[in-house]
Design a protein around this motif. Structure first.
Motif, short mmCIF file in Angstrom:
data_model
loop_
_atom_site.label_atom_id
_atom_site.label_comp_id
_atom_site.label_asym_id
_atom_site.label_seq_id
_atom_site.Cartn_x
_atom_site.Cartn_y
_atom_site.Cartn_z
N ALA A 196 0.83 4.02 -2.70
CA ALA A 196 1.36 5.53 -2.26
C ALA A 196 2.16 6.51 -2.91
N CYS A 245 0.82 -1.22 0.13
CA CYS A 245 -0.39 0.49 0.05
C CYS A 245 1.45 0.71 -0.51
N ALA A 300 -5.28 1.40 4.29
CA ALA A 300 -4.29 1.04 4.74
C ALA A 300 -4.57 1.53 5.87
N THR A 340 -5.67 12.07 -3.60
CA THR A 340 -6.83 11.80 -4.23
C THR A 340 -8.15 12.32 -4.65
N VAL A 376 1.13 7.30 2.51
CA VAL A 376 -0.46 7.05 2.81
C VAL A 376 -1.64 8.30 3.24
N ALA A 422 -1.26 11.31 -0.07
CA ALA A 422 -1.53 10.58 -0.96
C ALA A 422 -3.16 10.50 -1.29
N LEU A 423 -3.65 9.81 0.06
CA LEU A 423 -5.05 9.46 -0.14
C LEU A 423 -5.67 11.36 -0.04
N LEU A 443 -6.53 3.36 0.11
CA LEU A 443 -5.63 4.04 0.51
C LEU A 443 -6.14 4.23 2.44
N SER A 444 -7.91 4.02 1.95
CA SER A 444 -8.39 3.94 3.03
C SER A 444 -8.35 3.30 4.10
#
Length: 713
Positions: free
Chosen positions: A136, A132, A172, A207, A200, A203-204, A169-170
């Protein structure tokens, strides 16, 4: 290497690459822009876990299995999937999804069978979380590459779309935080895991997915509450260094990647908090999509339309622009496998929750905290599945079922030693794994050939493309290569005709018709039927073509595309009466929800434009000036909206870089949009002349002002 160790390594390989390669949907391999077709990526993820299952089944010693109260509803759920696949009208789509769900359930069982209750679960979670983090990192690097030209870029991280990436990602994040907290006393482990959590989070955020961020919030809240309810909040508080390191890392990384960005009216953060017309339209589209999905369920309550067949069945029931997914996993699964099948899955989840949340003082606090972290990740997945069809993504679904299995090992009575003979255990495992290892590769190779053929056509090598497509067309259930072959045959026939090679053209058109007959038997959708009608028309089989165009329109009644194709057919055969009737129907469709509610709010549909221009020409022939003006005004308004929304968004996404002028996004490109603008200029000139002939000088000036405004976009 022992059998158990090899099986563990194979499982770890699948868990690591699932977030990296499991995020794309195999929708149309001819349009696949990835290095590998999506199905080939899924096969790479699936093979290691299937081989691990075979190794586990064939070993002589006793294995662990999920507790009966958890395993039984899971088996029932698979049986419902199997029956729905067999009964489905769309056998290939259903068989592929049956393969995928079989892999998910096998992954759950393999996790229980090979990881043990000591170090195995932690190692498996760490390997999965590492995958993950790699995903990310891909997303953050993608943002860095695009932020200079597109400040409001939303990261895909190798997934189908930003919302899908955010869902992964959520789930992870809670596991990553749990691993970080329980690893801070381990030198060289806690620090990189905590920094990975920060990556992470960044990256989340990039998005810009509201659903993904909300899901992560739900997961973290459940993680914290589970520890509080079990009176283990002390260990959570003791992990503050890890949480602080995660937060500092996230802020630092976000600051660094944001530095190259130029000021813009809308950034990723502004989108997250947006509540404007576009957001309202997105919510309205989802609501109507869910209502239409309920209609699918009410019409197919027992076995559904077939697992994996939602996308090809939905246009029959849709009142908005069609979608391959329901944007709600619960509704989509119910539509695909029926109400009873969904109840079986719900029962599994309930019993899994009961087993997982049960506290046992004999289990060390770190393992209890990890189990609660998994609980948080599963709740994050459940929350995300409300607003996205998350379980349609291979990497997401495999990860969640692996988490199910790992949590059962950490639960007091979630898993038990099996009491089966070796033959009883081996036979079903070999049968199911063998089926998946046979059907998935055949289909993946077929998709790969279609993707290669499409690339060869674009590079000017159609003959090599023909050979690949003919080879791929041998697939017994897949209509996709046949459809691609028929399109190529029709294109070659037109080329032959233009060069005067009439016999070759006739032979290709006849072959295209034969190929499409086979495709229609395998997948009788509106798209397939309309292409079949094209081949019939090319072979001058007019009555049959009329019938198939009509069938296509009936299979997707809300979609104007198929009525437009019917209109083009009537115009081509000079049937003005039928053409006028269909054109009037098309213009009336502009008032439908299909045009006001869109999956992509920026994508303006122009399928009624031909109808308006046809009716305008008819009005001119009959000297009906007012009617002609009415039709042209509507055409100008459509194209103006297209310029303001579709062209503007294409320009934003490409940064206005003409190197990307041919790149299609949502079926549109800068070149297409520019051609549409030239069409608008022509229509506007005609409308202005009519205004001037009617001495409507103010209206004529408004046309000039409109064009000037649109030029500036």
């Amino acid at each position: 290497m022992s059998t158990d160790r090899l099986a563990s390594v194979l499982l770890a390989a699948s868990l690591f690459i699932a977030p990296i390669l499991g995020g794309r949907l195999p929708l149309d391999p001819s349009l696949d822009s990835g290095a590998l077709p999506a199905m080939m990526e899924q096969l790479i993820v699936a093979i290691p876990v299937l081989l691990a299952a075979i190794l586990v089944a064939m070993r002589g010693n006793v294995s662990m299995l999920p507790a009966p109260k958890v395993l039984i509803p899971l088996v029932w759920f698979w049986l419902f999937i199997f029956v729905s696949a067999i009964a489905s009208e769309f056998r290939h789509d259903a068989m592929l999804e049956l393969c995928r769900w079989t892999v998910y359930l096998i992954a759950c069982g393999v996790c229980v069978a090979v990881l043990g209750r000591t170090t195995g679960p932690r190692l498996a979670l760490t390997v999965w979380f590492a995958g993950c983090v790699v995903m990310a990192c891909v997303g953050v690097w993608e943002y860095v590459q695009n932020v200079a030209t597109t400040p409001n870029w939303r990261v895909f991280a190798g997934w189908q779309n930003p919302n899908a990436a955010a869902g992964m990602l959520s789930i992870a994040l809670p596991v990553g935080v749990g691993l970080g907290i329980t690893s801070m006393d381990r030198r060289g482990v806690g620090l990189p895991i905590s920094i990975g959590c920060g990556i992470v989070v960044v990256a989340l955020w990039l998005t810009a997915s509201k659903g993904g961020l909300a899901s992560a919030g739900v997961g973290m809240l459940v993680f914290a509450l589970a520890n509080v309810l079990q009176r283990k909040s002390r260990i959570l508080l003791a992990g503050w260094p890890s949480i602080l390191l995660c937060a500092v890392s996230a802020i630092a990384i976000l600051f660094l990647v944001k530095a190259p960005a130029q000021p813009s009216e809308q950034t990723d953060s502004s989108r997250v908090f947006a509540a404007g017309a576009e957001s309202e339209q997105s919510v309205g589209f989802r609501k109507r999509l869910w209502q239409d999905t309920v209609t699918v369920i009410s019409n197919n309550p027992l076995l559904g339309v077939g697992i994996g067949a939602f996308g090809v069945s939905f246009p029959r029931y849709a009142t908005t622009q069609g979608s391959a997914l329901a944007h709600n996993s619960y509704l989509q699964l119910t539509a695909e496998v029926g109400v009873a099948g969904f109840i079986a899955l719900f029962a599994f989840i309930v019993f899994w929750l009961a087993a997982t949340f049960k506290y046992n003082a004999g289990i060390p606090p770190p393992e209890n905290l990890l189990r609660n972290a998994i609980l948080g990740s599963v709740f994050a997945a459940g929350a995300n599945a409300v607003v996205e069809s998350s379980f349609s993504y291979f990497g997401f679904a495999l990860s969640v079922f692996a988490l199910f299995g790992i949590a059962l090992l950490l639960a007091p009575d979630g898993a038990r030693p099996e009491r089966l003979t070796t033959a009883t255990r081996t036979a079903p495992t070999l049968l199911l794994s063998g089926f998946v290892l046979a059907y998935l590769p055949i289909s993946a190779i077929s998709d790969s050939k279609v993707a290669q053929a499409s690339a060869l056509v674009r590079s000017g090598e159609p003959e090599r493309a023909f050979e690949l497509l003919k080879s791929a067309s041998s697939h017994p259930l897949d209509a996709t290569p046949k459809i691609s072959l028929a399109r190529l045959l029709l294109a070659r026939a037109n080329a032959f005709e233009q060069s005067g090679r009439m016999q070759e053209a006739k032979a290709d058109r006849e072959e295209a018709r034969t190929v499409m007959e086979s495709a229609v038997r395998l997948r009788a959708t509106a798209t397939t039927l309309s292409l079949y009608a094209d081949t019939l028309f090319a072979n001058k089989m007019l009555q049959q073509a009329r019938s198939e165009y009509g069938r296509a329109a009936l299979l997707a009644p809300a979609n104007p595309l198929y009525k437009r194709k019917l209109l083009s057919f009537y115009i081509a055969i000079d049937d003005d009466g039928s053409a006028s009737q269909v054109a009037e129907q098309l213009v009336a469709m502009e008032q439908s929800d299909f045009f006001s509610l869109r999956a992509l709010p920026w994508l303006v549909n122009l399928d009624t434009l031909e109808a308006r221009m046809y009716l305008a020409d008819r009005a001119r022939e009959e000297s009906e000036v007012a009617r002609e003006i009415e039709m042209l005004e509507g055409a100008v308004q459509l194209l103006a909206e297209y310029r303001r929304k579709t062209y503007a968004e294409l320009k934003r996404m490409t940064g206005g870089n003409m190197e990307y002028a041919d790149v299609e996004l949502g079926g549109q490109s800068l070149n297409i949009a520019q051609a549409r603008f030239e069409e608008l200029r022509s229509i506007a000139t005609r409308l202005k002349s009519l205004y001037e002939s009617q001495e409507r000088e103010d209206d004529a000036k408004k046309v000039d002002d409109l064009i000037a405004e649109l030029v500036a976009i």
